[in-house]
Design a protein around this motif. Structure first.
Motif, PDB file in Angstrom:
ATOM      1  N   ASP A  35      20.513   1.584   0.069  1.00 54.87           N
ATOM      2  CA  ASP A  35      20.857   1.536   1.498  1.00 54.87           C
ATOM      3  C   ASP A  35      19.892   0.658   2.286  1.00 54.87           C
ATOM      4  O   ASP A  35      20.095   0.442   3.485  1.00 54.87           O
ATOM      5  N   ASP A  38      21.190  -2.350   4.563  1.00 50.12           N
ATOM      6  CA  ASP A  38      21.946  -1.893   5.731  1.00 50.12           C
ATOM      7  C   ASP A  38      21.043  -1.165   6.715  1.00 50.12           C
ATOM      8  O   ASP A  38      21.168  -1.331   7.937  1.00 50.12           O
ATOM      9  N   LEU A  42      20.537  -2.553  10.566  1.00 45.84           N
ATOM     10  CA  LEU A  42      21.004  -1.776  11.716  1.00 45.84           C
ATOM     11  C   LEU A  42      19.857  -1.246  12.573  1.00 45.84           C
ATOM     12  O   LEU A  42      19.967  -1.188  13.802  1.00 45.84           O
ATOM     13  N   ARG A  84      27.194   8.104   6.766  1.00 49.15           N
ATOM     14  CA  ARG A  84      28.028   7.122   6.059  1.00 49.15           C
ATOM     15  C   ARG A  84      29.486   7.209   6.512  1.00 49.15           C
ATOM     16  O   ARG A  84      29.983   8.296   6.833  1.00 49.15           O
ATOM     17  N   ARG A  90      29.429   3.225   3.328  1.00 48.91           N
ATOM     18  CA  ARG A  90      28.381   2.399   3.942  1.00 48.91           C
ATOM     19  C   ARG A  90      27.547   3.230   4.917  1.00 48.91           C
ATOM     20  O   ARG A  90      28.071   4.014   5.714  1.00 48.91           O
TER      21      ARG A  90
END
Length: 201
Positions: A35, A38, A42, A84, A90
């Motif tokens: 992860d 991502d 973010l 997610r 995701r």
């Protein structure tokens, strides 16, 4: 935003609870090393960090690794989850509860990445997080906070059963100073009543 306490498997912690915790469109489970890309993409956002208490900005790879490591070894009455999308798996944000002081209430915090704002994902995640905290931890009260300039987070808290308590000032690393916040709380009895009412309707 909620001012998160972030700064998150034994019998007293998340390992005793089933995972993942699922809502309609999102699920909460353990953040993983895969992860990281991502997570950093973010979280490395001034708009996100300035609404949180301890998230740094810029948010770097080492910050992401530290968050994942902390989630793998939670303290008592604490858990950190990846939020997610159920459809894709995701990571779109994180959610956490943690006891900030011995014998004190457990504080709830979360954030959602900006590309996913405005879809109701935060409300689903907080509902699920609250259910997990009360169902699997020995806590009598949850607290949360949001910046006074963040009406979206205020709505999430109210929709999740939290009740306004007062205002205070907190230090926000991402904002680079002290910011005014609204503080909220949710007692176990109120949560139980809301759950019962929801089943009856």
């Amino acid at each position: 935003m909620v001012v998160e306490s972030d700064g998150l498997l034994d019998e007293s912690c998340r390992g005793a609870a089933p995972l993942p915790q699922e809502a309609v469109r999102v699920k909460l489970d353990v953040p993983r090393a895969d992860d990281l890309a991502d997570l950093v993409f973010l979280a490395n956002n001034k708009k996100v960090a300035s609404n949180l208490s301890t998230m740094p900005y810029p948010f770097k790879l080492d910050d992401g690794r530290a968050l994942i490591a902390k989630a793998e070894n939670p303290a008592a009455n604490s858990s950190t989850f990846a939020i997610r999308l159920k459809a894709t798996g995701r990571l779109i944000g994180t959610a956490r509860y943690a006891q900030l002081e011995p014998n004190g209430p457990v504080h709830v915090g979360y954030w959602i990445g900006e590309p996913f704002w405005g879809n109701g994902y935060a409300t689903e995640a907080v509902h699920t997080l609250v259910d997990h905290a009360f169902a699997y931890q020995d806590v009598s009260e949850l607290t949360a906070a949001c910046r006074v300039t963040n009406p979206a987070s205020r709505r999430v808290l109210v929709k999740s059963g939290f009740q306004y308590r007062d205002q205070s000032l907190i230090r926000s690393v991402g904002a680079g100073g002290t910011v005014p916040t609204e503080r909220y709380s949710l007692e176990r009895g109120v949560w139980a009543s809301l759950k019962e009412w929801g089943r009856a309707t």
